[in-house]
Design a protein around this motif. Structure first.
Motif, mmCIF file in Angstrom:
data_model
loop_
_atom_site.group_PDB
_atom_site.id
_atom_site.type_symbol
_atom_site.label_atom_id
_atom_site.label_comp_id
_atom_site.label_asym_id
_atom_site.label_seq_id
_atom_site.Cartn_x
_atom_site.Cartn_y
_atom_site.Cartn_z
ATOM 1 N N THR A 299 0.531 -1.371 0.113
ATOM 2 C CA THR A 299 -0.360 0.031 -0.154
ATOM 3 C C THR A 299 1.124 1.756 -0.489
ATOM 4 O OG1 THR A 299 -1.523 -1.506 1.108
ATOM 5 C CG2 THR A 299 -1.713 1.151 1.129
ATOM 6 N N GLY A 300 1.950 1.427 1.195
ATOM 7 C CA GLY A 300 2.786 2.529 0.827
ATOM 8 C C GLY A 300 3.079 2.373 -0.364
ATOM 9 N N ALA A 301 3.943 1.377 -1.151
ATOM 10 C CA ALA A 301 4.547 1.113 -2.729
ATOM 11 C C ALA A 301 3.579 2.128 -3.464
ATOM 12 C CB ALA A 301 5.078 -0.112 -3.149
ATOM 13 N N ILE A 302 2.426 1.754 -3.686
ATOM 14 C CA ILE A 302 1.543 1.727 -4.937
ATOM 15 C C ILE A 302 0.923 3.656 -4.736
ATOM 16 C CG2 ILE A 302 -0.917 2.472 -5.322
ATOM 17 C CD1 ILE A 302 -0.545 -0.753 -5.234
ATOM 18 N N ALA A 303 0.990 3.976 -2.948
ATOM 19 C CA ALA A 303 0.987 5.828 -2.864
ATOM 20 C C ALA A 303 1.441 6.333 -3.183
ATOM 21 C CB ALA A 303 -0.326 5.538 -1.259
#
Length: 389
Positions: A299-303
């Motif tokens: 989630t951190g990566a996509i955000a």
């Protein structure tokens, strides 16, 4: 990496620490200043308000000066106002210091994005911009956990002293490494402000403010989600946030490559849809600790993969007013910060559990994707009309 880009990365590091470390320092600041936690939370809002006010205003005022000089003045402001925070004797002074510290944030990233794209190799403009935003992600991996640890075990004021030190190092780096780029000649402020008359501008603003708000619906309540639902101890949250920060670091560079290889608009709509799906998955796997850790990274990566595409989208849309537009994207991002935290908190206030904010975040990401798709469709129509005429 070019040393000039490293100077921008250092600036992003300092800004990232001062923006995100407040979440971990709230109890310490509240105790020291004899205020409640909700009052201390207003210090986060004060910083966001400063970003929204300062982002377009400072670029409008300073836009006629050489970019190197603008960046140095902005970083000097950042350093001085964070020094005020370090020595603030009471709540009122701290609130004012945080508001002032937020003023140069958006303008620095706005001007820095344009500078990075100009000094980048041909075809690697978005990757150059991602190097500047890498400072934000490094802050979440190293700076924020370290600042939180120092604040808990020593004094939160020492954390701000470290931020001031980063500001001074950045200032020196800008002076030594940043090349002199000519100021915009014959600047037409009225023409720059005409950017706000473009339908495309508002589609991007809504896309950022609502779409990236999905990130903050999740991130604002990640601590209680991990402790109350996933079953992690409170002491482990700092280390889990490092995992989120590592995801942000990886995603930031992926986003830059996607925007260069395809288009910023297509990268944005794809990543926003991916964010909506990811948050949907988070809702269902949060009771499993292993899957929770994996999805925290994902989630951190996509955000944060969105950072470079949306910044390049603004720059490409606003020919002649690139610095203003790039700074506005940062203001929009901070509106998303406040909006996501507020809307994500509504189901909690209504009595739903700590997985409910991610439903809100997923919906916000989908709405952001819809605005991105509308932008793509409008661009195709405008191009087709121009070609046929």
């Amino acid at each position: 990496m070019k040393k000039s880009l490293l100077a921008l990365t250092l600036g992003g590091l300092g800004i990232g620490i001062t923006e995100f470390v407040m979440m971990g320092l709230l109890p310490d600041i509240a105790k020291d200043l004899s205020i409640t936690i909700p009052q201390a939370g207003h210090l986060i809002s004060a910083y966001a308000l400063g970003v929204v006010i300062g982002a377009p205003l400072l670029v409008i005022v300073a836009g006629s000066y050489p970019p190197k000089k603008i960046l140095m003045v902005l970083m000097a402001m950042f350093t001085v106002f964070n020094a005020f925070s370090a020595f603030a004797p009471d709540y009122g002074t701290m609130f004012a210091a945080r508001l002032l510290a937020g003023l140069p944030h958006g303008a620095f990233f706005g001007v820095g994005s344009v500078v990075a794209s100009k000094i980048a190799e041909k075809g690697k403009e978005a990757q150059a911009v991602s190097l500047m935003f890498a400072g934000l992600t490094i802050a979440n991996v190293i700076g924020v956990p370290l600042g939180t640890y120092i604040g808990h075990h020593y004094s939160w004021r020492y954390t701000f002293v470290i931020i001031v030190a980063v500001g001074l190092i950045t200032l020196l780096s800008l002076k030594v490494w940043m090349p002199a780029i000519a100021a915009v000649k014959d600047r037409d402020l009225r023409k720059e402000l005409a950017f706000f008359k473009l339908p495309e501008a508002w589609l991007i603003i809504f896309m950022i403010a609502i779409g990236t708000g999905g990130l903050f619906s999740w991130y604002s309540y990640i601590a209680p989600l991990l402790t109350e639902v996933s079953g992690f101890s409170a002491n482990s949250i700092t280390y889990i946030l490092v995992i989120a920060g590592l995801g942000m670091l990886v995603g930031n560079f992926i986003g830059g490559k996607l925007a260069d290889r395809f288009s910023p608009a297509m990268a944005s709509v794809t990543l926003l849809i991916a964010m909506a799906v990811t948050l949907f998955i988070v809702h269902y796997i949060s009771e499993n600790q292993v899957l929770s850790l994996i999805m925290t990274f994902v989630t951190g990566a996509i955000a944060f993969a969105l950072a470079s595409p949306i910044q390049m989208l603004m720059i490409n849309t606003a020919k002649g007013s690139e610095m203003l537009a790039a700074s506005v994207s940062q203001a929009s991002f901070n509106i998303g910060n406040a909006l996501g935290a507020f809307l994500g908190g509504l189901p909690l206030a209504a009595g739903y559990d700590y997985t409910s904010p991610v439903w809100v975040g997923s919906l916000m990401a989908l709405i952001g994707a819809a605005f991105a798709w509308m932008l793509i469709a409008r661009t195709k129509r405008v191009t087709a009309v121009a070609f046929s005429s």
